[in-house]
Design a protein around this motif. Structure first.
Motif: not given
Length: 200
Positions: A25-30, A191-200
């Motif tokens: 997850i961390a790698e996917r979202h930097g 957590l994955d979804a949260h980090l994705g939403a942050e990037k969006g």
């Protein structure tokens, strides 16, 4: 870059069941991860938790059912009643802290290797040879198991204080730098979804 503080005890079957999903997850979202192993007994004592040995039998029966369900669902090999559990998690935690400071290896692989030794390989993670093998296999100097003792012990204590201050009360526990908290390996998708939403 998003920062995730990962609080855990190496003795936690739930942290073992997290596998490498946090790292993926961390790698996917930097995002970057800081590993903060701690003494779960002291954390429970200060945040209202109860060690497994002190829990009601009905809770322990359900815990075992969940461990079996999750290890099967995640297709992760697991001995649900390992020969060397509970054991002293401090030496392995010190080694993780020393390796994180030293760099040069795969810290996620080290953490998972140590927990796998207990939960899938019937090894005692408190033993020096087990820790050194895990360090070596993850690309670290096995000598860190010896040289990192003092600094590791100091950081181990600080991790507990940091956890209490951050509102952490269990393992595994993930705290993002925006204050969002996620408790349990079953919250990693959130957590994955949260980090994705942050990037969006």
């Amino acid at each position: 870059m998003t920062q995730i503080d990962y609080y855990f005890t190496v003795l936690s079957p739930w942290a073992y069941l997290a596998g490498s999903r946090l790292e993926d997850i961390a790698e996917r979202h930097g995002a970057s991860v800081t590993y903060k192993p701690l003494d779960i007994g002291q954390l429970f004592g200060r945040t209202g938790g109860t060690l497994p040995k002190d829990r009601h039998p009905s809770r322990m029966e359900y815990r075992m059912q969940e461990l079996k369900r999750w290890s099967k669902a995640l297709n992760m090999p697991m001995n649900h009643t390992p020969a060397h559990w509970p054991t002293n998690g401090a030496p392995a935690s010190y080694a993780i802290i020393a390796a994180q400071s030293a760099g040069g290896g795969d810290l996620g692989a080290l953490v998972h290797g140590i927990m796998r030794a207990c939960w899938a390989e019937e090894k005692d993670m408190a033993q020096d040879d087990v820790i050194k093998t895990c360090l070596s296999e993850a690309g670290f100097d096995p000598g860190l198991a010896d040289s990192g003792l003092l600094a590791g012990a100091e950081a181990y204590g600080r991790n507990l204080e940091d956890a209490v201050s951050a509102g952490v009360f269990g393992s595994p526990f993930y705290v993002c730098d925006d204050g969002e908290k996620f408790w349990g390996q079953d919250r990693l998708a959130l957590l994955d979804a949260h980090l994705g939403a942050e990037k969006g």
